[in-house]
Design an enzyme around this catalytic site. Structure first.
Site: not given
Ligand code: CP3
Length: 352
Positions: A37, A41, A50, A86, A161
């Site tokens: 990640r 953000r 974004r 994602d 999910y």
């Molecule tokens: O930089 C990186 O790591 C690449 C991007 C990445 C994202 N999601 C971007 C993202 C990666 C590798 C993921 C994988 C992902 N998504 C996982 C596995 C990794 C982990 O963290 O365990 C999981 C479980 C998800 C499902 C998911 N998507 C979650 C739990 C969330 C967060 C929700 C929140 O808002 O707190 C997301 C959304 C997400 N995916 C964001 C990002 C940057 C945040 C969305 C935003 O910025 O609006």
């Protein structure tokens, strides 16, 4: 290796990079580091880009996904970029009604729980992956000798999910389904393995030099359940890319009891979270597997001397493995001061 001759891992661009060497079990002169990640953000330039664009729309816009992928690489000097996307993107492309709700995570229009729900799932049309392929291609053009890591969610974490219909604390419904209706579970996990495997393969063929399979929520499972009801499908997911010959990292949260089983699905590198000391994780893996991890994300907000001592301790403990790529035990918290991440990169690169 069945990669095209102009792929970065084949044409000389990334094969000698520190991350790829470490993933293959070698110890480069400087210890490599990147952060799960790292794109997101914590970066003001991400938040700015974004504005007005929904998460999944950003993932499917090749210009945006590429730019967001490159932001943390430019800013921090990390040794790898991870493609901005994602784990639910391939589900969306296969027609599942899923959205990412800010501050919550993936939410489905309707959960997938019955045999009929699973039978109604469509296969992924490979053509629908073109925004992903285009985003990856654009990104690797600019990364030069820095490897891009492609990634996908493991079937269990996706099922957590799909069955729940959104984020949950303990993934109870998915853990019930595998026992209550093993046939429906098998069908759902097979579908998820093939959809996520196709998503990963598309990223590798388009230029990613390594693959990371995220089974973030596998830590909620017993070893027996993991081995019987989950591991076969994770193996099926990576069977989609095994012939391509790039290194595969497998990571989960709270998976201290599962590390050996997670390696045994065919992973080359195991990601270790911060709940166990890195050298203990290495010991559980028999000391023969390269590892990635495991800085405690909570310490990113601690005073620098506290964090610095912790990072040096992680590096020291990592010496028990054949090779070590420094990372966090889980993703960068959104409120992290990005300068702290830059400082960690400098520390890791200067430590001997
Ligand atoms: O930089 C990186 O790591 C690449 C991007 C990445 C994202 N999601 C971007 C993202 C990666 C590798 C993921 C994988 C992902 N998504 C996982 C596995 C990794 C982990 O963290 O365990 C999981 C479980 C998800 C499902 C998911 N998507 C979650 C739990 C969330 C967060 C929700 C929140 O808002 O707190 C997301 C959304 C997400 N995916 C964001 C990002 C940057 C945040 C969305 C935003 O910025 O609006």
């Amino acid at each position: 290796m069945n990669l095209p001759a102009d792929h970065p891992l084949v044409d000389g661009r990334t094969a000698a990079s520190a991350v790829i060497r470490a993933y293959r079990g070698d110890r480069p002169e400087t210890t490599p580091v990147w952060f799960m990640r790292q794109a997101g953000r914590s970066l003001p330039e991400y938040r700015e880009l974004r504005v007005g664009t929904a998460m999944l729309d950003a993932c499917l816009d090749p210009e945006l996904s590429s730019e967001i992928t490159l932001q943390p690489w430019r800013r921090h000097g990390v040794d790898a970029a991870i493609f901005f996307s994602d784990i639910v993107v391939p589900l969306k492309l296969a027609g599942v009604d899923v959205d990412i709700v800010p501050g919550r995570g993936p939410v489905l229009g309707a959960p997938i729980r019955t045999a009929a729900d699973v039978a109604a799932l469509a296969p992924l049309d490979p053509a629908s992956l073109s925004p992903v392929t285009a985003g990856v291609a654009r990104t690797v053009e600019q990364l030069g000798s820095t490897p891009l890591i492609g990634f996908a969610g493991a079937p269990f974490t996706l099922a957590a999910y799909l069955v729940e219909g959104g984020p949950s604390k303990d993934h109870l419904r998915a853990r019930t389904l595998m026992h209550a209706d093993p046939g429906t579970w098998a069908a759902l996990m097979t579908w998820a393995a093939d959809v996520t495997g196709a998503f990963l393969r598309a990223q590798i063929l388009a230029g990613a030099s390594a693959a990371q399979l995220f089974d973030s929520w596998a830590g909620s499972l017993s070893l027996a359940d993991y081995t019987a009801h989950v591991a076969p499908y994770s193996r099926r997911a990576i069977a989609h890319v095994h012939d391509l010959g790039m290194p595969i990292v497998h990571f989960g949260v709270g998976t201290g009891e599962l590390l050996g089983a997670m390696r045994d699905i065919g992973a080359d590198v195991v990601g270790i979270d911060d709940r166990i000391p890195l050298d203990e994780g290495i010991r559980r893996l028999g000391g023969t597997v390269p590892v990635q991890g495991n800085i405690n994300p909570a310490l990113l907000a601690a005073p620098w001397p506290v964090l610095e001592a912790h990072v040096l301790d992680v590096i020291e403990r990592g010496r028990a493995a054949p090779a070590h790529v420094v990372n966090l035990g889980h993703g960068v918290p959104p409120e992290t001061d990005p300068d702290v991440l830059t400082r960690i990169v400098q520390l890791v690169h200067s430590a001997h």
